[in-house]
Structures are given as C-alpha cells and as structure tokens.
Design a protein around this motif. Structure first.
Motif, PDB file in Angstrom:
ATOM      1  N   TRP A 170     -11.464  -3.611  10.231  1.00 18.73           N
ATOM      2  CA  TRP A 170     -10.414  -3.791   9.242  1.00 18.73           C
ATOM      3  C   TRP A 170     -10.797  -4.857   8.220  1.00 18.73           C
ATOM      4  O   TRP A 170     -11.605  -5.750   8.487  1.00 18.73           O
ATOM      5  N   ASP A 171     -10.171  -4.767   7.046  1.00 15.81           N
ATOM      6  CA  ASP A 171     -10.398  -5.695   5.953  1.00 15.81           C
ATOM      7  C   ASP A 171      -9.409  -6.852   6.100  1.00 15.81           C
ATOM      8  O   ASP A 171      -8.235  -6.732   5.726  1.00 15.81           O
ATOM      9  N   VAL A 172      -9.874  -7.970   6.654  1.00 14.19           N
ATOM     10  CA  VAL A 172      -9.020  -9.135   6.896  1.00 14.19           C
ATOM     11  C   VAL A 172      -9.756 -10.371   6.386  1.00 14.19           C
ATOM     12  O   VAL A 172     -10.662 -10.876   7.041  1.00 14.19           O
ATOM     13  N   PRO A 173      -9.419 -10.877   5.197  1.00 16.35           N
ATOM     14  CA  PRO A 173     -10.135 -12.026   4.648  1.00 16.35           C
ATOM     15  C   PRO A 173      -9.844 -13.294   5.442  1.00 16.35           C
ATOM     16  O   PRO A 173      -8.830 -13.375   6.147  1.00 16.35           O
ATOM     17  N   GLY A 182      -0.725  -5.358   0.945  1.00 20.20           N
ATOM     18  CA  GLY A 182      -1.244  -5.697   2.258  1.00 20.20           C
ATOM     19  C   GLY A 182      -0.130  -6.041   3.210  1.00 20.20           C
ATOM     20  O   GLY A 182       1.053  -5.974   2.871  1.00 20.20           O
ATOM     21  N   VAL A 183      -0.515  -6.416   4.426  1.00 17.26           N
ATOM     22  CA  VAL A 183       0.438  -6.752   5.480  1.00 17.26           C
ATOM     23  C   VAL A 183       0.201  -8.200   5.903  1.00 17.26           C
ATOM     24  O   VAL A 183      -0.928  -8.580   6.223  1.00 17.26           O
ATOM     25  N   LEU A 231      -2.327 -14.043   8.674  1.00 16.46           N
ATOM     26  CA  LEU A 231      -3.466 -13.242   8.226  1.00 16.46           C
ATOM     27  C   LEU A 231      -2.970 -12.196   7.237  1.00 16.46           C
ATOM     28  O   LEU A 231      -1.805 -11.773   7.267  1.00 16.46           O
ATOM     29  N   TRP A 232      -3.887 -11.747   6.390  1.00 16.20           N
ATOM     30  CA  TRP A 232      -3.599 -10.740   5.361  1.00 16.20           C
ATOM     31  C   TRP A 232      -4.432  -9.513   5.669  1.00 16.20           C
ATOM     32  O   TRP A 232      -5.669  -9.552   5.617  1.00 16.20           O
ATOM     33  N   LEU A 233      -3.769  -8.431   6.025  1.00 18.25           N
ATOM     34  CA  LEU A 233      -4.445  -7.185   6.391  1.00 18.25           C
ATOM     35  C   LEU A 233      -4.349  -6.218   5.229  1.00 18.25           C
ATOM     36  O   LEU A 233      -3.235  -5.895   4.770  1.00 18.25           O
ATOM     37  N   ARG A 234      -5.496  -5.741   4.756  1.00 17.17           N
ATOM     38  CA  ARG A 234      -5.510  -4.795   3.636  1.00 17.17           C
ATOM     39  C   ARG A 234      -5.880  -3.423   4.183  1.00 17.17           C
ATOM     40  O   ARG A 234      -7.053  -3.084   4.345  1.00 17.17           O
ATOM     41  N   LEU A 235      -4.836  -2.636   4.475  1.00 14.72           N
ATOM     42  CA  LEU A 235      -5.020  -1.329   5.107  1.00 14.72           C
ATOM     43  C   LEU A 235      -4.792  -0.175   4.142  1.00 14.72           C
ATOM     44  O   LEU A 235      -4.737   0.981   4.566  1.00 14.72           O
ATOM     45  N   GLY A 236      -4.645  -0.478   2.869  1.00 11.31           N
ATOM     46  CA  GLY A 236      -4.475   0.579   1.873  1.00 11.31           C
ATOM     47  C   GLY A 236      -3.225   1.403   2.124  1.00 11.31           C
ATOM     48  O   GLY A 236      -2.134   0.856   2.342  1.00 11.31           O
ATOM     49  N   ASP A 237      -3.361   2.708   2.141  1.00  9.77           N
ATOM     50  CA  ASP A 237      -2.181   3.569   2.309  1.00  9.77           C
ATOM     51  C   ASP A 237      -1.660   3.588   3.740  1.00  9.77           C
ATOM     52  O   ASP A 237      -0.678   4.266   4.044  1.00  9.77           O
ATOM     53  N   ARG A 238      -2.302   2.822   4.623  1.00 11.58           N
ATOM     54  CA  ARG A 238      -1.801   2.713   6.001  1.00 11.58           C
ATOM     55  C   ARG A 238      -0.972   1.455   6.234  1.00 11.58           C
ATOM     56  O   ARG A 238      -0.522   1.203   7.367  1.00 11.58           O
TER      57      ARG A 238
END
Length: 313
Positions: free
Chosen positions: A251-254, A290-291, A261-268
């Motif tokens: 996953w994309d988690v900077p 993001g989430v 945390l900031w989760l970038r899951l796009g359309d999910r």
C-alpha cells in the motif's frame, strides 16, 4: 501523566470562583518554559479557538487566506467565519506545494496557514524549506504554523517554528495540549507571535477563556514534560509499526510525523473505510484523497492491520 489528573480534580473545589479569568498564570508559565516574554504568548481554549481568534484579528472581509489541501478540514470554515476567502492550493503529489502556495499570494492575502506535521497526510516540513518559503513571501503576509502534532515528529526533521518566529515577526506558531499531553477534552493551547501580532488576539480572550480545570491540568502537564515525550515516542513507534505492516501489503502509505497515517488507496478509499466500520473500527476518508488512520492502543492497531490484510486479500 504524573500529577495532571490530581491537579484537575483539586481545581474543581474552586469551580464557583472566577480566579484567573485570562489565564495569566498559565501564560507566564508557558513563556518561562519557552524562554519568551509573556507578551509574545497567548494561552487559549485549544488550538482551534486560537486559529479562529488569529483569523478574526488578522484577516477579515475583502481579504484572503491561503492554505494547502488536503490539510486540516476546518481551515476553510475558520477562514469563512472570519469573513475572509479561503484560497486552497492542491498538494503536488509529494506534499504541500510551497512554491504554489507562495504564488497564490496576492495583495489581498493576509495570512498563509501551514500545518506541520500536516494533518492528515503526516508530511513534515524542515527548516530549509520553510526558510525558503518565507523568503518568497511579501512583507505584508503573516504565516501561522499549526504545530498541533509536533511532538510526534522526529525533532531533527521538523522545522523549529519558534526559532522561525523569533527571527521573523511575520511568523506565528500555534500549539495544543490536546494531542501530546492528552488533554483533548479540556481545550487548552497557546500561540506564540511577535508582540503586536499576539496583542491583537487579547481583546477576544474573555470570550475564549481557558477554564480553571484546564489551566490546572495544563500547568501540571508542563511539569511532566519528560513523561509526555516518552508517551509520544511510544505512540510514534506504534504508528511506524502499523505503517510497516501496511507497506508489506504494497500500500501507498507515506511517512508520518503525526499520531496517524495517511493511506492512499485511490478508488478503494471508501470501501476500506466501510470494511473497517463493519468491524467496529472508525477511520476517515478526507477530500476523496486518502484515508486517515489514527494510532491507537497496540490492540486497536493490531485490529487495523488484521482488517487491512483481510481487505487486501
């Protein structure tokens, strides 16, 4: 933290009295801790109230306030409450686009809001980037740095907002006892600025008072700084443990300097929020970008990792 609960409880015996209505004692204690004159410090009812007071004092009708996006969700509301116009500058994909923020400043711009670490993305801005940013701004613009989550960041990575404020009268810094000190429900924070900038907030202090119990708790919290720092280090370690587990999922988690945390899951994004909600875990999608996942107890963090693996599976 040691002594905080007892100080708050003891203060309840005086709840029928006005006592220190303008939190002068707390202001003086914060100023001593920061080695600053008290004229540069404003104690207030949490960082949110101080942000609003600052915008009431230094923005207003016919002016604009520039801020990055995504960032603290209440910035546009606080700006509009002050009858100013929010100017939202999208991130560049890697973080707050400081060049674009500077380019968005016009003669009508009175304030630029910077969140460091940024909420919700966790991005940390260092001294060099902020120094360059300040050099690119015209002299009429104030820069308010919101450091609500500062204590969760690595000290050698995050810009020293107070040092910047000491060197440049355009810079103000707002901090809170809500996160690092665990006083969220008591609403107490402080702002540091040049004396004339801080003085403009003082006429509204009687209407944004720090309650007696909050003053007592904050004074005790100041004396428990090492315990606070240790707790923040523990939270940061849990945050990084969860990030490592999410990175293992691809996953994309900077990296984050906050307690989230900031989760970038796009359309999910929304599907993940719903998946966790179905199992009693609340996280938030923000701005469709993001989430945001807060760092909780080890058990709660284990639940997030377990549910993330289920979602990814």
């Amino acid at each position: 933290m040691p002594g905080v609960l007892k100080a708050a409880e003891d203060s309840l015996a005086s709840m029928n009295l006005t006592l220190d209505a303008l939190a002068t004692g707390l202001t003086d204690a914060i100023a001593r801790r920061l080695a600053l004159p008290p004229e540069r410090v404003v104690a207030g009812a949490g960082s949110g109230a101080l942000l609003q007071q600052f915008l009431f004092a230094h923005a207003g009708s016919g002016t604009s306030v520039v801020h990055a996006w995504p960032s603290f969700e209440l910035y546009p509301l606080l700006i509009r409450n002050a009858r100013a116009e929010p100017v939202t500058v999208p991130s560049d994909g890697d973080g707050q686009d400081l060049a674009a923020l500077a380019a968005a400043v016009t003669p009508e711009t009175k304030v630029v809001l910077l969140c460091n670490p940024n909420n919700p993305t966790g991005e940390v801005l260092g001294d060099a980037r902020l120094t360059d940013f300040l050099a690119a701004l015209p002299p009429h613009v104030l820069v308010l740095i919101d450091e609500a989550y500062r204590e969760f960041a690595e000290p050698d990575r995050i810009a020293d907002g107070l040092a910047l404020a000491a060197a440049d009268d355009r810079v103000a810094v707002v901090r809170t006892f809500s996160k690092s000190h665990g006083l969220l429900g008591l609403r107490v924070g402080y702002l540091v600025a040049a004396e004339p900038v801080a003085a403009a907030l003082r006429p509204t202090l009687p209407f944004h008072r720090v309650p007696t119990v909050s003053q007592a708790a904050a004074l005790a919290a100041l004396e428990a700084e090492e315990a606070m720092r240790e707790r923040c280090r523990e939270v940061a370690a849990e945050r990084d443990r969860v990030r490592a587990g999410l990175l293992e999922l691809g996953w994309d988690v900077p990296p984050s300097g906050g307690n989230y945390l900031w989760l970038r899951l796009g359309d999910r994004n929304w599907s993940f929020v719903q998946h966790l909600a179905a199992h009693g875990v609340a996280v938030r999608e923000i701005a469709g970008a993001g989430v945001r996942v807060s760092t909780g107890t080890p058990e709660a963090n284990d639940a997030v990792l377990r549910l993330a693996k289920e979602f990814a599976g």
